[in-house]
Write an enzyme that holds these catalytic residues in place. Structure first.
Site, mmCIF file in Angstrom:
data_model
loop_
_atom_site.group_PDB
_atom_site.id
_atom_site.type_symbol
_atom_site.label_atom_id
_atom_site.label_comp_id
_atom_site.label_asym_id
_atom_site.label_seq_id
_atom_site.Cartn_x
_atom_site.Cartn_y
_atom_site.Cartn_z
ATOM 1 N N GLU A 169 -5.403 2.049 1.915
ATOM 2 C CA GLU A 169 -5.347 0.806 2.703
ATOM 3 C C GLU A 169 -5.631 1.078 4.161
ATOM 4 O O GLU A 169 -6.334 0.320 4.833
ATOM 5 C CB GLU A 169 -3.966 0.153 2.552
ATOM 6 C CG GLU A 169 -3.861 -1.247 3.166
ATOM 7 C CD GLU A 169 -3.440 -1.287 4.632
ATOM 8 O OE1 GLU A 169 -3.426 -2.380 5.204
ATOM 9 O OE2 GLU A 169 -3.143 -0.228 5.233
ATOM 10 N N GLU A 170 -5.095 2.186 4.653
ATOM 11 C CA GLU A 170 -5.190 2.468 6.089
ATOM 12 C C GLU A 170 -6.619 2.768 6.535
ATOM 13 O O GLU A 170 -6.897 2.814 7.717
ATOM 14 C CB GLU A 170 -4.254 3.631 6.473
ATOM 15 C CG GLU A 170 -2.767 3.321 6.285
ATOM 16 C CD GLU A 170 -2.208 2.298 7.279
ATOM 17 O OE1 GLU A 170 -2.985 1.747 8.083
ATOM 18 O OE2 GLU A 170 -0.994 2.056 7.236
ATOM 19 N N HIS B 49 0.834 -1.206 0.000
ATOM 20 C CA HIS B 49 0.000 0.000 0.000
ATOM 21 C C HIS B 49 0.865 1.250 0.000
ATOM 22 O O HIS B 49 1.919 1.310 0.620
ATOM 23 C CB HIS B 49 -1.050 -0.012 1.109
ATOM 24 C CG HIS B 49 -0.575 0.104 2.514
ATOM 25 N ND1 HIS B 49 -0.350 1.314 3.123
ATOM 26 C CD2 HIS B 49 -0.322 -0.833 3.447
ATOM 27 C CE1 HIS B 49 0.023 1.105 4.374
ATOM 28 N NE2 HIS B 49 0.064 -0.189 4.603
HETATM 29 ZN ZN LIG Z 1 0.274 -1.200 6.481
#
Ligand SMILES: [Zn+2]
Ligand SMILES: *[C@@H]1O[C@H](CO)[C@@H](O)[C@H](O)[C@H]1NC(C)=O
Ligand SMILES: *[C@@H]1O[C@H](CO)[C@@H](O)[C@H](O)[C@H]1NC(C)=O
Ligand SMILES: *[C@@H]1O[C@H](CO)[C@@H](O)[C@H](O)[C@H]1NC(C)=O
Ligand SMILES: *[C@@H]1O[C@H](CO)[C@@H](O)[C@H](O)[C@H]1NC(C)=O
Length: 502
Positions: A311-312, A267
């Site tokens: 992604e986070e 990511h």
């Molecule tokens: Zn990560």
């Protein structure tokens, strides 16, 4: 001069050879090309990108766009790979706070739901005063001899008799009329570990904007207040919430079998709280370095690299990608390898066969695991079996597509990365030797899988009924979210980067 002459001759020989025949991937050759120097140089660049853009590379903020352009600039050097971005949107939330005393800016961390209304900007200029210390700060009595009305009050952190360390210090200060509260941390840990957080309860009546200040800064502020003179300060707190567009970025070999695509991902976004160099500048750099190494080879199975966005916030980019593939596109993917947090900690190989953690990946994941293990064992590297928590982008491939997955992950615990999701996750948090070991393992495994993965890994095909696009709700079927004792692992890619306080 002489050196220059020799290098010109050498590079002409190299390009002449390349024109004659580009060989298939070769493990030794690929490994030799992914060096510590190249891996670290990308990390240094990513750190600069973060520091040039407010200290992070997070979704919806300029540091992410700069990171995207940075990887694109690497990809643009190739005529053997095509690259493209995929836009998607998701909800953006940011809480920010600033605190200036007598013209000096202090680093503070925000506490959401401490304020008295939604979506507000709170901006107060007032004197800052010293509040009660110790458990006295938990009781309104302590304020009877203090004038904190419409002022900013600083109190120490620490548990109150009722076990609540924030809320029970906030309420007495507010009842005495404080306009805002600074909670001074009670441990020696520096400001690089301060994090934005959220209160477990919201209570607009009895709360006022509150922020955390680290121990050292707190002491220096308190000594400034000792003189007894009123010290002017400004406290600004903002909450922003809207919907923003972001991107996944892909690079794919023009050559290679399009029916057995080997995918690798990392990511590209960080959390808002820091530069995200181990998480996941390390995986980002691994893929960039791999990309350059790959230019020297002609893959048998097609190779596709993915740098995921958002992604986070809960694997949003990889979920969007996997849920938006046509059946034919999904069928063409042979497997997926993930690299998220690979520059310090243990040498974690995903437990593909489930023998350690009781949770196997889809068939073929065991084969990928064995490739990593055999390579690392031969090099005498100690291995830890990494559990599939669902906390990173491989989960999108496991749950939606039932594809074999694997890769490496070096852990999110304090022992592995004390700067996980914090301001100190910068260049100095990464270990180049560790990253190089993992990048070489990845280069080896990719070489084997590009050459003969289709013979080793069973192909997962989509159900005939699954024609057209898959639905996003299917992505939520990932059954493996928490594993006892490993909850913190699920935080990487968990739904936010704020911490609950009470
Ligand atoms: Zn990560
Ligand atoms: C912060 O609180 C506000 C309400 O005051 C809410 O709308 C917002 O979603 C919260 N932000 C985060 C990041 O939780
Ligand atoms: C899939 O992506 C295409 C563009 O790449 C977009 O037009 C489409 O709306 C997406 N569909 C879904 C279901 O996400
Ligand atoms: C990286 O973080 C460490 C620990 O917080 C800090 O001492 C150092 O100054 C930071 N590096 C840069 C370039 O800011
Ligand atoms: C980096 O990792 C290597 C390999 O695990 C280790 O030997 C070395 O001590 C680490 N360096 C630092 C500064 O921690």
């Amino acid at each position: 001069m002489k050196v220059k002459y020799i290098s010109i001759v050498a590079s002409c020989i190299a390009c002449a050879n390349a024109a004659v025949v580009t060989p298939p991937l070769d493990s030794e050759g690929m490994q030799a090309l992914v060096t510590k120097e190249k891996l670290l140089s990308n990390l240094k660049d990513l750190e600069s990108i973060a520091y040039d853009n407010g200290g992070n590379r997070a979704f919806g903020l300029p540091g992410f766009t700069a990171s995207l352009n940075y990887v694109k600039s690497h990809l643009a050097t190739s005529n053997k790979y095509k690259s493209w971005t995929q836009d998607f949107t998701t909800r953006f939330r940011q809480q920010a706070v600033s605190f200036t005393v007598a013209g000096k800016a202090y680093f503070v961390a925000s506490i959401n739901y401490s304020s008295n209304g939604p979506d507000t900007t709170f901006d107060v200029t007032a004197a800052v005063v010293k509040g009660p210390t110790g458990t006295a700060a938990c009781s309104p009595d302590a304020y009877s001899s203090l004038d904190v009305k419409d002022k900013i009050v600083i109190v120490g952190r620490g548990d109150c008799p009722d076990g609540q360390s924030v809320v029970s210090r906030l309420r007495p200060a507010v009842s005495a009329g404080a306009a805002a509260i600074i909670i001074h941390m009670d441990t020696q840990e520096g400001s690089d570990v301060l994090r934005n957080s959220i209160l477990q309860v919201s209570d607009p009546q009895t709360f006022r904007p509150t922020a955390f200040m680290d121990y050292k800064d707190g002491l220096s502020l308190l000594s400034l207040l000792e003189a007894g003179e009123p010290v002017p300060a400004r406290f600004v707190q903002t909450f922003v919430e809207d919907v923003r567009t972001t991107q996944n970025l892909f690079a794919e070999s023009i050559a290679g079998d399009p029916n057995n695509v080997i995918m690798l991902g990392a990511h590209l976004d960080s959390v808002q709280d820091g530069p995200g160099i181990n998480d996941d500048g390390s995986g980002t750099s691994l893929l960039i370095t791999m990309f350059h190494a790959l230019q020297n080879y002609l893959p048998k199975n097609k190779i596709r690299l993915a740098w995921w966005g958002a992604e986070e916030l809960g694997l949003v980019g990889s979920r969007y990608y996997t849920s938006n593939l046509s059946k034919a596109e999904a069928n063409s993917i042979l497997l997926y390898l993930n690299f998220d947090m690979v520059s310090r900690g243990y040498y974690g190989v995903f437990d593909g066969d489930g023998k350690t953690h009781g949770l196997a990946g889809p068939p073929g994941s065991d084969v990928i695991e064995k490739l990593f293990i055999d390579h690392l064992v031969a090099k005498g590297i100690p291995i830890t079996a990494a559990v599939f928590t669902g906390g990173s982008d491989y989960a999108s491939f496991m749950s939606t597509l039932k594809k074999p997955v694997g890769g490496m992950h070096s852990g999110t615990g304090v022992a592995q990365d004390p700067c996980y999701h914090r301001r100190c996750d910068n260049y100095s948090n990464a270990n180049g030797t560790h990253l190089e070991v993992i990048a070489k393992a990845a280069a080896h495994v990719l070489s084997v899988l590009s050459n003969e993965g289709e013979k080793m890994i069973p192909k997962t095909l989509m159900e005939p009924s699954m024609d057209g696009r898959m639905r996003m709700d299917m992505v939520d079927s990932f059954p493996w979210t928490t594993v006892e004792g490993e909850q913190h692992l699920a935080v990487c890619g968990g739904h936010d980067d704020y911490y609950l306080e009470q």
